[in-house]
Design an enzyme around this catalytic site. Structure first.
Site, PDB file in Angstrom:
ATOM      1  N   HIS A 235      50.970  32.322   2.366  1.00 47.05           N
ATOM      2  CA  HIS A 235      50.095  33.283   3.044  1.00 47.05           C
ATOM      3  C   HIS A 235      48.667  33.125   2.541  1.00 47.05           C
ATOM      4  CE1 HIS A 235      48.439  37.036   4.551  1.00 47.05           C
ATOM      5  NE2 HIS A 235      49.487  37.110   5.349  1.00 47.05           N
TER       6      HIS A 235
ATOM      7  N   GLU B 114      48.578  31.672  11.156  1.00 48.28           N
ATOM      8  CA  GLU B 114      47.797  32.898  10.994  1.00 48.28           C
ATOM      9  C   GLU B 114      46.331  32.547  10.745  1.00 48.28           C
ATOM     10  OE1 GLU B 114      50.249  36.538   9.521  1.00 48.28           O
ATOM     11  OE2 GLU B 114      49.928  35.205   7.838  1.00 48.28           O
TER      12      GLU B 114
ATOM     13  N   ASN C 129      55.524  41.655   7.368  1.00 50.02           N
ATOM     14  CA  ASN C 129      55.030  41.493   6.002  1.00 50.02           C
ATOM     15  C   ASN C 129      54.369  42.796   5.562  1.00 50.02           C
ATOM     16  OD1 ASN C 129      53.978  40.640   3.575  1.00 50.02           O
ATOM     17  ND2 ASN C 129      52.456  39.261   4.464  1.00 50.02           N
TER      18      ASN C 129
ATOM     19  N   LYS D 109      53.288  43.535   2.679  1.00 56.15           N
ATOM     20  CA  LYS D 109      52.269  43.277   1.658  1.00 56.15           C
ATOM     21  C   LYS D 109      52.429  44.283   0.503  1.00 56.15           C
ATOM     22  CE  LYS D 109      49.426  41.208   5.208  1.00 56.15           C
ATOM     23  NZ  LYS D 109      48.076  40.960   5.765  1.00 56.15           N
TER      24      LYS D 109
END
Length: 248
Positions: free
Chosen positions: A95, A165, A10, A12
């Site tokens: 997320h 996560e 990821n 981001k």
């Protein structure tokens, strides 16, 4: 059935074309575990650029978001149709940064997940607890509630990869111990068995994310219910290759 090892990167809101070209070139030139499935998620405006430059057949591209409507007056959003038009068949949803910074609820994330799946896009669905929740001893209950919201919306789990996560470990340098991670992964699998089916529990891949790096990935990968990683900052660095090759 053996679950195929999976590593997601990821990126981001990081990287320019120059940066991303260097990351992709590093992956193209690396010897990657042929038994690992790899998906990288650059910022949306670089999805096509990254896809055009990738030369590894076992590395795919994911979006970092998709909306739950097909089109219309939704400024700044991306539809499943648009992702498929680019050949993008993966998306990261749920997320904690979007949950916390943008106020996305469990229910909204579940609706986006259903929409993506219904349109042929596979989903990396994220869950995880805060430091306060962990310290209160409510981690598993919290994650199970997130799972329950998702299960209300979807019936077919075959194109869902779950990423656990813990929020307190994302980008902090803190990492769950392999025992802490395995405990939650096992609880997720147990919940799937009890509330969905034995088949879904056995076949669904559950990733760990949160300050994963080249030093800790091998020990984490040995745990029974850890089927790979969702990597943040380290996916922008050469050590991402070492994480992909954690089982070698």
């Amino acid at each position: 059935m053996a679950r195929k090892f999976f590593v997601g990167g990821n990126f981001k809101m990081n990287g320019t074309r120059k940066d991303l070209k260097a990351i992709v070139d590093n992956l193209n030139n690396a010897q990657l575990d042929p038994n690992a499935e790899v998906v990288i998620a650059p910022p949306a405006l670089y999805l096509d650029f990254v896809k055009q430059n990738l030369q590894k057949p076992n590395v795919e591209v994911a979006a970092q978001n998709v909306f739950n409507k097909p089109n219309g007056a939704f400024t700044g959003e991306i539809s499943a149709t648009q992702l498929l038009d680019l050949g993008v068949k993966w998306v990261i949803l749920g997320h904690s940064e979007r949950r916390n910074e943008l106020g996305e609820s469990d229910e909204f994330i579940a609706s986006k997940t259903k929409y993506a799946l219904d349109n042929g896009i596979s989903v990396i669905w994220c869950c995880g607890e805060s430091k306060d929740t962990r310290q209160a001893g409510e981690t598993i209950k919290f994650v199970e509630n997130q799972l329950a919201a998702l299960a209300k919306e979807i019936n077919d789990w075959k194109n869902v990869v779950i990423a656990y996560e813990p929020i307190w470990a994302i980008g902090t340098g803190l990492v769950a111990t392999k025992e802490q991670a395995q405990e939650v992964h096992a609880a997720i699998r147990s919940w799937l068995k009890q509330n969905v089916s034995d088949k879904v529990a056995e076949e669904t891949r559950i990733l760990y994310g949160g300050s994963v790096n080249a030093k800790n990935c091998k020990d984490l990968a040995k745990e029974q219910d850890i089927d790979g990683f969702l990597v943040g900052g380290a996916s922008l660095k050469p050590e991402f290759v070492d994480i992909i090759n954690a089982n070698l």
